[in-house]
Scaffold this motif. Structure first.
Motif: not given
Length: 279
Positions: A118-119, A188-197, A256-259
């Protein structure tokens, strides 16, 4: 809670099957965590582990689900002290500690086997519907066993039961898996930092309650109508309507599946170039 029959309230927990569910499910989770950890190391992301932990922590809202869907975990009434492996009680429902492992298995497995596809934008809408069907099937297998061997039960006036398990519950659970997985990967695709997950810990209860009590609203309301208003026709209508809403929700999730990542990067580069020219 709804109108609980006396024989359900006084039902005895099968201790053998409690051990099977407890040790079996936690053993599966341990294997899943090892797989998630290795995938995370290889791909340099904590997504898989955090997606699993979010589902496990989310099991603390299970009592809300139990009340809404007339679910009862059998306790022990024969005087065996500490026979049920429980860590808390809410709304008068004793909660088994395997509910956390069960949540991880039922709701987070798709993140392991479909998350990366998906990612990267490699999962088609048809594949997402196949995942939905697969997750409904897995839910039915897991819960048909649990409700059939004296571990827990759905005591409400359901129709379309498989053995003791209401099919509409499996459809809702499969839908929750699809919504959680797609939304989690989009995050996941929009978060830039691991902590943001860590935001996954909020996404899970949103999709859990949204799918089951939102999309599942018709059957929840129907189950708890007054006796004088309740009829098999109403339960049938609510069941079929809920299942139709689930199919519609999964169809919506396909939108809403990512491109694909390359297509996304090309679009960003084109947009940046156009912006530079205009300036």
């Amino acid at each position: 809670m709804g109108r609980m029959p006396e024989h359900v309230l006084m039902g005895e927990l099968d201790l053998f099957w409690q051990n099977v569910f407890t040790w079996g499910s936690w053993s599966i989770v341990l294997v899943m965590l090892v797989i998630a950890w290795r995938m995370g190391i290889r791909q340099r992301t904590p997504f898989y582990v955090l997606a699993m932990l979010a589902a496990g922590v989310g099991a603390f809202i299970e009592p809300l689900y139990d009340v809404a869907f007339d679910l009862w975990f059998y306790d022990v009434h024969n005087g065996i002290a500490g026979a049920m492996y429980s860590h808390f009680t809410a709304f008068g429902i004793v909660q088994p500690n395997w509910s956390h492992s069960g949540y991880i298995i039922l709701y987070a497995t798709a993140c392991l086997y479909a998350g990366r596809a998906i990612y990267e934008g490699r999962l088609s809408p048809n594949m997402l519907f196949l995942i939905w069907i697969a997750e409904i099937t897995a839910s039915c297998v897991f819960e048909v066993i649990g409700t059939g061997v004296g571990v827990y039960t759905y005591y409400g006036p359901y129709v379309l039961r498989i053995w003791n398990y209401p099919l509409v519950i499996g459809v809702l659970e499969g839908t929750q898996v699809v919504l959680y997985t797609v939304l989690a990967v989009q995050f996941w695709r929009r978060v830039s930092s691991p902590a943001g997950l860590a935001g996954l810990f909020l996404i899970f209860p949103i999709t859990m309650i949204g799918a089951n009590c939102g999309i599942g609203g018709p059957i929840v309301v129907a189950l708890h109508l007054p006796e004088e208003q309740l009829s098999p026709a109403i339960i049938w209508a609510a069941t079929l309507f809920t299942m139709a809403l689930c199919a519609l929700a999964v169809y919506g999730a396909t939108k809403f599946l990512p491109t694909p990542l390359q297509q996304r990067d090309t679009a960003r580069a084109t947009h940046s170039g156009a912006a530079a020219l205009s300036s």
